[in-house]
Each structure stands twice: as C-alpha cells, then as structure tokens.
Design an enzyme around this catalytic site. Structure first.
Site, mmCIF file in Angstrom:
data_model
loop_
_atom_site.group_PDB
_atom_site.id
_atom_site.type_symbol
_atom_site.label_atom_id
_atom_site.label_comp_id
_atom_site.label_asym_id
_atom_site.label_seq_id
_atom_site.Cartn_x
_atom_site.Cartn_y
_atom_site.Cartn_z
ATOM 1 N N ASP A 1 1.226 -16.390 -86.541
ATOM 2 C CA ASP A 1 1.522 -16.872 -85.182
ATOM 3 C C ASP A 1 2.056 -18.302 -85.281
ATOM 4 O O ASP A 1 1.886 -18.966 -86.307
ATOM 5 C CB ASP A 1 0.230 -16.857 -84.345
ATOM 6 N N TYR B 1 14.101 -10.028 -71.389
ATOM 7 C CA TYR B 1 12.820 -9.410 -71.766
ATOM 8 C C TYR B 1 12.958 -7.888 -71.778
ATOM 9 O O TYR B 1 12.579 -7.212 -72.744
ATOM 10 C CB TYR B 1 11.709 -9.845 -70.794
HETATM 11 P P1 NAI Z 1 0.094 -13.663 -75.463
HETATM 12 O O1 NAI Z 1 0.981 -14.737 -74.947
HETATM 13 O O2 NAI Z 1 -1.384 -13.768 -75.294
HETATM 14 O O3 NAI Z 1 0.351 -13.429 -77.023
HETATM 15 C C1 NAI Z 1 1.592 -13.596 -77.624
HETATM 16 C C2 NAI Z 1 1.357 -14.269 -78.965
HETATM 17 O O4 NAI Z 1 2.625 -14.386 -79.607
HETATM 18 C C3 NAI Z 1 0.781 -15.682 -78.811
HETATM 19 O O5 NAI Z 1 -0.293 -15.858 -79.701
HETATM 20 C C4 NAI Z 1 1.957 -16.578 -79.160
HETATM 21 O O6 NAI Z 1 1.578 -17.811 -79.728
HETATM 22 C C5 NAI Z 1 2.706 -15.708 -80.148
HETATM 23 N N1 NAI Z 1 4.107 -16.090 -80.299
HETATM 24 C C6 NAI Z 1 4.984 -16.472 -79.342
HETATM 25 N N2 NAI Z 1 6.174 -16.781 -79.889
HETATM 26 C C7 NAI Z 1 6.045 -16.587 -81.226
HETATM 27 C C8 NAI Z 1 6.908 -16.729 -82.328
HETATM 28 N N3 NAI Z 1 8.161 -17.168 -82.189
HETATM 29 N N4 NAI Z 1 6.437 -16.412 -83.560
HETATM 30 C C9 NAI Z 1 5.170 -15.980 -83.731
HETATM 31 N N5 NAI Z 1 4.287 -15.844 -82.724
HETATM 32 C C10 NAI Z 1 4.728 -16.134 -81.491
HETATM 33 O O7 NAI Z 1 0.627 -12.331 -74.815
HETATM 34 P P2 NAI Z 1 0.271 -10.793 -75.044
HETATM 35 O O8 NAI Z 1 0.239 -10.192 -73.716
HETATM 36 O O9 NAI Z 1 -0.853 -10.612 -75.947
HETATM 37 O O10 NAI Z 1 1.629 -10.311 -75.729
HETATM 38 C C11 NAI Z 1 1.684 -9.628 -76.958
HETATM 39 C C12 NAI Z 1 2.862 -8.697 -76.921
HETATM 40 O O11 NAI Z 1 2.631 -7.699 -75.931
HETATM 41 C C13 NAI Z 1 4.195 -9.352 -76.572
HETATM 42 O O12 NAI Z 1 5.213 -8.805 -77.389
HETATM 43 C C14 NAI Z 1 4.402 -8.931 -75.127
HETATM 44 O O13 NAI Z 1 5.761 -8.913 -74.773
HETATM 45 C C15 NAI Z 1 3.779 -7.561 -75.127
HETATM 46 N N6 NAI Z 1 3.394 -7.040 -73.833
HETATM 47 C C16 NAI Z 1 2.446 -7.662 -73.078
HETATM 48 C C17 NAI Z 1 2.098 -7.136 -71.857
HETATM 49 C C18 NAI Z 1 1.060 -7.737 -70.984
HETATM 50 O O14 NAI Z 1 0.940 -7.309 -69.834
HETATM 51 N N7 NAI Z 1 0.279 -8.699 -71.429
HETATM 52 C C19 NAI Z 1 2.745 -5.927 -71.336
HETATM 53 C C20 NAI Z 1 3.694 -5.336 -72.227
HETATM 54 C C21 NAI Z 1 4.013 -5.894 -73.430
#
Ligand code: NAI
Length: 251
Positions: A37, A156
C-alpha cells in the site's frame, strides 16, 4: 478454506478497508501475507494485527501505478517467503466526481493509472513468478461500477469495466498453465472510500438506498469472498466475476 495453509499471498491496498480485511483472512487461513500500500502507517497496523493473532506478514510501501514498486512488491514475496501463490489486486481510488464534459483530465489519468494500469502491472509482475512455481490464483477488485454506469464517475467506471476485461484475458492466457484469474465486484461497502465518496457524490446514498439487502456491505464480506476465490474451493472458477453487492445489479 482449502489450499491456503503455508501459502504466500500479496494484497494491494491492504492498509485499510477491503484489502485490510482480506489480508487478515489470508493470514487466518495460514498464508504469509505481503501487505502492499502507499499508506505506511495503516499498512504497518495491518501487519501488527496479523502478527498479534499469530500470523505472518510484511509491509511493502507500494504505489501500484509505479512499475518498479510493483516489481519490488513481488520480489519481496519471493525473497521473504520463497514464492507467490495468491494475489488480491485490490488497490483503488474513487477520484473526483464530475460529469464527463467537465471531467478534469488529471483525474482521468490518476484513476486509470491506479485502478486499471495498477491491476495490469500487478498481474504482469505476479504471473511469471506463479508460473515458475507451477501455478497460482489471482483476484482483481472491480466494482458494481464495472457492471453498470454511475453518473459523474467516468474514469472510475471505465477503470472498473476495464478490470473485468483484463481479468478475462489473463484467465484465458494462463488457465492451462495453472493460474486462475477472477474478479470481485463489490457493491457499497463500509470502508474509508465510501466515507469519502459520500461527502461529494450523491450516488453513494442512492446506492445504499437501492441495495435490496438494505444495508452497506462489511469489508470482511468482500475479503472472505476474495480469499475463497483464491482457494482450492474455487478450483473450477476462472475468468469469472463474483458480484457481492447485496443484490444491487440484479434489479
Ligand atoms: P479504501 O480507501 O479503504 O482502501 C483502498 C486502499 O488502497 C487504501 O489502503 C489506499 O491507501 C490504497 N491505495 C490507494 N492508492 C494506491 C496506490 N496508488 N498504490 C497502492 N495502494 C493504494 O477503500 P476500499 O473500499 O477498501 O477499496 C478497495 C477496493 O475496492 C478499491 O479498488 C475500490 O475501488 C473497490 N471497491 C470499493 C467499494 C466500496 O463500496 N467500498 C465498492 C466497489 C469497489
């Protein structure tokens, strides 16, 4: 779950939310986990939580849009734990909300670089190592935004549709070599991303209201499903998208 004990797993975006939950579940099932991360503080907290519950994990500061970082992430799995069996390519950002005609180009570039190129680069680095070990299993994080459109989120939505294309293509390329590749498409899940997104995009509130199960999903409900897809319990599943959305796209 079968086949996870004594394995090695990489999870990107593992500092918070869905990736954090998946990393914990991989470790509970007996995998050594590379926590990757950009968020070092929360990533180290994920490692501590895994170690406190008796598991094994290492944090690697990784920007998935940076090819050298992604290679270093996979190298860490090999050098620290001797190989790579599973990858959950999950890191992603929501980006800004603007209609297509007004959308800032820099937001397009950033979201595509992280959400789409990030998944491609991760697979490009992971697959050769898996092939050397005789196979493996990959899960990429898409979204319900990979299945249907959402106003004001063009990069997105494009990135998450693109993840499904990358997943199907890699599944076809490597099935005979023993690498399964699947995607997970979460609905609205209770993570820091949704907290942020609900501040400037009314889609989030509307999507929660329109979810047949009538609630937000929990990060563990997605993390567990991702680990299951990696496991031998899903041994005949490849090129597939598991939609875990409380029924949202079935309407
Ligand atoms: P979150 O924001 O809690 O987690 C995302 C993680 O990715 C964070 O730890 C962040 O630091 C990390 N990150 C961001 N940019 C980065 C980079 N360039 N390199 C490495 N790490 C990076 O959000 P969440 O919800 O856990 O998201 C995880 C995945 O799930 C994402 O791909 C998101 O698009 C997807 N998602 C989330 C949904 C939701 O409702 N929470 C719904 C559908 C998909």
């Amino acid at each position: 779950m079968n086949g996870i004990t004594d394995s090695v797993a990489v999870v990107t975006g593992a500092s918070t939310g869905i990736g954090d939950a998946a990393a914990l579940r991989f470790a509970q099932e007996g995998a050594s986990v590379v926590v990757a991360d950009i968020n070092t503080e929360e990533g180290n907290a994920t490692v501590e939580e895994i170690e406190e519950s008796g598991g094994e994990a290492t944090f690697v500061e990784t920007d998935v849009s940076d090819w050298e970082d992604v290679q270093a992430m996979v190298d860490t799995a090999v050098e620290t734990y001797g190989g790579l069996d599973f990858a959950f390519n999950n890191a992603g950002i929501e980006g800004a909300s603007d209609p297509t005609g007004d959308h800032p180009m820099e937001n397009w570039d950033q979201v595509i670089d992280i959400n789409l190129k990030g998944v491609f680069q991760a697979m490009k680095a992971e697959i050769p190592v898996m092939l050397e070990d005789g196979g493996g299993s990959i899960v990429n994080t898409s979204s319900i935004a990979g299945k249907v459109g959402f106003p004001e989120l063009s990069p997105y939505v494009a990135s998450k549709h693109g993840v499904l294309g990358l997943t199907k293509t890699a599944a076809l390329e490597y099935s005979e070599a023993g690498v399964r590749v699947n995607a997970i498409a979460p609905g609205v899940i209770d993570t820091p991303m949704v907290d942020r997104a609900s501040e400037d995009n009314e889609n989030v509130e509307q999507s929660i209201a329109a979810t047949p199960l009538g609630r937000l999903g929990r990060p563990e409900e997605i993390g567990d499903a991702a680990v299951w897809l990696c496991s031998d319990d899903a041994s005949f599943v490849t090129g597939e998208t598991l939609v875990a959305d409380g029924g949202f796209v079935s309407q």
